[in-house]
Design a protein around this motif. Structure first.
Motif, PDB file in Angstrom:
ATOM      1  N   THR A 247      -3.028  -2.007  -4.669  1.00  0.00           N
ATOM      2  CA  THR A 247      -2.564  -0.892  -5.493  1.00  0.00           C
ATOM      3  C   THR A 247      -1.557  -1.377  -6.519  1.00  0.00           C
ATOM      4  O   THR A 247      -0.378  -1.551  -6.214  1.00  0.00           O
ATOM      5  N   ASP A 248      -2.019  -1.573  -7.773  1.00  0.00           N
ATOM      6  CA  ASP A 248      -1.114  -2.123  -8.785  1.00  0.00           C
ATOM      7  C   ASP A 248       0.025  -1.164  -9.126  1.00  0.00           C
ATOM      8  O   ASP A 248       1.072  -1.573  -9.606  1.00  0.00           O
ATOM      9  N   ALA A 249      -0.157   0.147  -8.833  1.00  0.00           N
ATOM     10  CA  ALA A 249       0.922   1.115  -9.094  1.00  0.00           C
ATOM     11  C   ALA A 249       2.162   0.806  -8.243  1.00  0.00           C
ATOM     12  O   ALA A 249       3.255   1.293  -8.529  1.00  0.00           O
ATOM     13  N   TYR A 250       1.980   0.008  -7.180  1.00  0.00           N
ATOM     14  CA  TYR A 250       3.120  -0.307  -6.310  1.00  0.00           C
ATOM     15  C   TYR A 250       3.887  -1.540  -6.764  1.00  0.00           C
ATOM     16  O   TYR A 250       4.929  -1.856  -6.196  1.00  0.00           O
ATOM     17  N   ASP A 251       3.342  -2.249  -7.757  1.00  0.00           N
ATOM     18  CA  ASP A 251       4.049  -3.445  -8.227  1.00  0.00           C
ATOM     19  C   ASP A 251       5.447  -3.040  -8.663  1.00  0.00           C
ATOM     20  O   ASP A 251       5.649  -2.025  -9.319  1.00  0.00           O
TER      21      ASP A 251
ATOM     22  N   ASP B 107      -5.159   5.819 -11.606  1.00  0.00           N
ATOM     23  CA  ASP B 107      -5.820   5.129 -10.490  1.00  0.00           C
ATOM     24  C   ASP B 107      -5.754   3.624 -10.741  1.00  0.00           C
ATOM     25  O   ASP B 107      -5.818   3.173 -11.890  1.00  0.00           O
ATOM     26  N   SER B 108      -5.624   2.860  -9.668  1.00  0.00           N
ATOM     27  CA  SER B 108      -5.565   1.397  -9.792  1.00  0.00           C
ATOM     28  C   SER B 108      -6.960   0.864 -10.134  1.00  0.00           C
ATOM     29  O   SER B 108      -7.976   1.558  -9.966  1.00  0.00           O
TER      30      SER B 108
ATOM     31  N   SER C 269     -11.962  -3.259  -3.712  1.00  0.00           N
ATOM     32  CA  SER C 269     -12.069  -1.811  -3.860  1.00  0.00           C
ATOM     33  C   SER C 269     -12.298  -1.115  -2.527  1.00  0.00           C
ATOM     34  O   SER C 269     -11.881   0.014  -2.326  1.00  0.00           O
TER      35      SER C 269
ATOM     36  N   GLN D 198      -9.265   0.193  -0.834  1.00  0.00           N
ATOM     37  CA  GLN D 198      -8.512   1.253  -1.501  1.00  0.00           C
ATOM     38  C   GLN D 198      -8.835   2.617  -0.946  1.00  0.00           C
ATOM     39  O   GLN D 198      -9.946   2.897  -0.591  1.00  0.00           O
TER      40      GLN D 198
END
Ligand SMILES: NC(=O)c1ccc[n+]([C@@H]2O[C@H](COP(=O)([O-])OP(=O)(O)OC[C@H]3O[C@@H](n4cnc5c(N)ncnc54)[C@H](OP(=O)(O)O)[C@@H]3O)[C@@H](O)[C@H]2O)c1
Length: 294
Positions: free
Chosen positions: A218-222, A279-280, A291, A294
């Motif tokens: 999940t790139d949103a968590y970077d 969305d990632s 995927s 996810q």
């Protein structure tokens, strides 16, 4: 933070400065998802408290690695491979564990999977909802139901469920995941009322972000602040020892209150958040190799 309604004995231990041996010493503690992340770190800590740890997950090689490091440190562990989405396999696991190690005193329902995907990308993905329910709800439910009769018969048992602050926040894009964790959270609250007189209790641990393999796709968590698996495990061990009803975070509690007292305001704020964090790539299927996580 968030240790509510601990047992009187736990309160006394705290007042007395937590002296004396851990209540886990000499007990049997089964940890699911013990092959990595929070489950692995919990298994190591529980073993260091003198418990016999029963490790469960699918990957035999990883379980063997965790077991070896427990034994190398002088601890005691047994390991069982099991796909916890297979109900028959869970029944067989229960039978083997009860025969091999006897009654499980403490159960940590930790194995799970997260899916972060918006509804827009989910209309043809009903399996996302089925597979989160399979591992996050039906699996732990079947295992707990299998182990409960022996706990109740001996007049002692404690179950810790690793759920999520999403149970309180109800964050967009997490409908499949949070609904399945909420089912376990609610089931356990009710089960705990029925088993209360038999000395069997439940804790729901509503973690926020923990830096494990699960959150990597999940790139949103970077760059988001997170707890380490070891920090999370220390809180799990404390919940095993103190047996609170719930462990949660301040933001989770605030989110829960806003959802109750101002639900439309909460919807508006969450809708804005939903728009601002897409969305990632994994959720869109742009990185096929991850995927499915996810
Ligand atoms: N990381 C976070 O930010 C966060 C936040 C809140 C709650 N949680 C919850 O914490 C728990 C542990 O996750 P983690 O973050 O430590 O991630 P992780 O390192 O990916 O661990 C997941 C564990 O679940 C096991 N597992 C998955 N599917 C399974 C299956 N079908 N049968 C048996 N075992 C299975 C995996 O083992 P095998 O692959 O070997 O089977 C692995 O040991 C999960 O329930 C998760 O929902 C995580």
């Amino acid at each position: 933070m968030g240790l509510l309604w601990v047992t009187p004995r736990a309160r006394l231990r705290r007042l007395a400065g937590r002296g004396g041996p851990s209540p886990l010493a000499g007990r049997t503690v089964l940890v699911t998802g013990a092959s990595s992340g929070i489950g692995e770190a919990t298994a190591l800590l529980v073993a260091a408290r003198g418990a016999h740890v029963v490790l469960v997950a699918r990957r035999a090689d990883e379980l063997a690695r965790v077991r070896a490091s427990i034994e190398a440190a002088g601890g005691r562990a047994s390991s069982y491979t099991c796909d916890l989405t297979d109900l028959d396999a869970i029944d067989a696991l229960v039978e083997r564990v009860l025969a091999d190690v006897g009654t499980v005193d403490y159960l940590v329902n930790n194995a799970g999977r997260s899916i972060r995907r918006s509804l827009d990308l989910s209309y043809d993905r009903f399996h996302d909802f089925e597979r989160t329910m399979a591992i996050n709800y039906f699996g732990p439910l079947r295992l707990t139901m299998g182990l409960l009769p022996a706990m109740r018969a001996q007049g002692f048992g404690h179950v810790v469920n690793i759920v999520t602050w999403g149970v309180q926040m109800k964050a967009p894009k997490f409908a499949a995941y949070i609904a399945s964790k909420t089912a376990l959270d609610t089931w356990s609250r009710i089960a705990g009322r029925e088993t209360y007189d038999d000395g069997v209790t439940f804790t729901n641990m509503r973690f926020s972000l923990v830096a494990t393999a699960m959150v990597v796709p999940t790139d949103a968590y970077d760059n988001r602040t997170s707890m380490s698996a070891e920090q999370a495990a220390a809180k799990v061990v404390r919940a095993l020892e103190d047996r609170p009803v719930t462990w949660d975070t301040v933001p989770g509690r605030i989110g829960g209150v806003v959802n109750v007292v101002a639900p439309r305001l909460s919807d508006a704020l969450m809708a804005r958040f939903h728009r601002s964090v897409p969305d990632s790539a994994a959720a869109r299927g742009a990185t096929p190799e991850v995927s499915e996580q996810q």
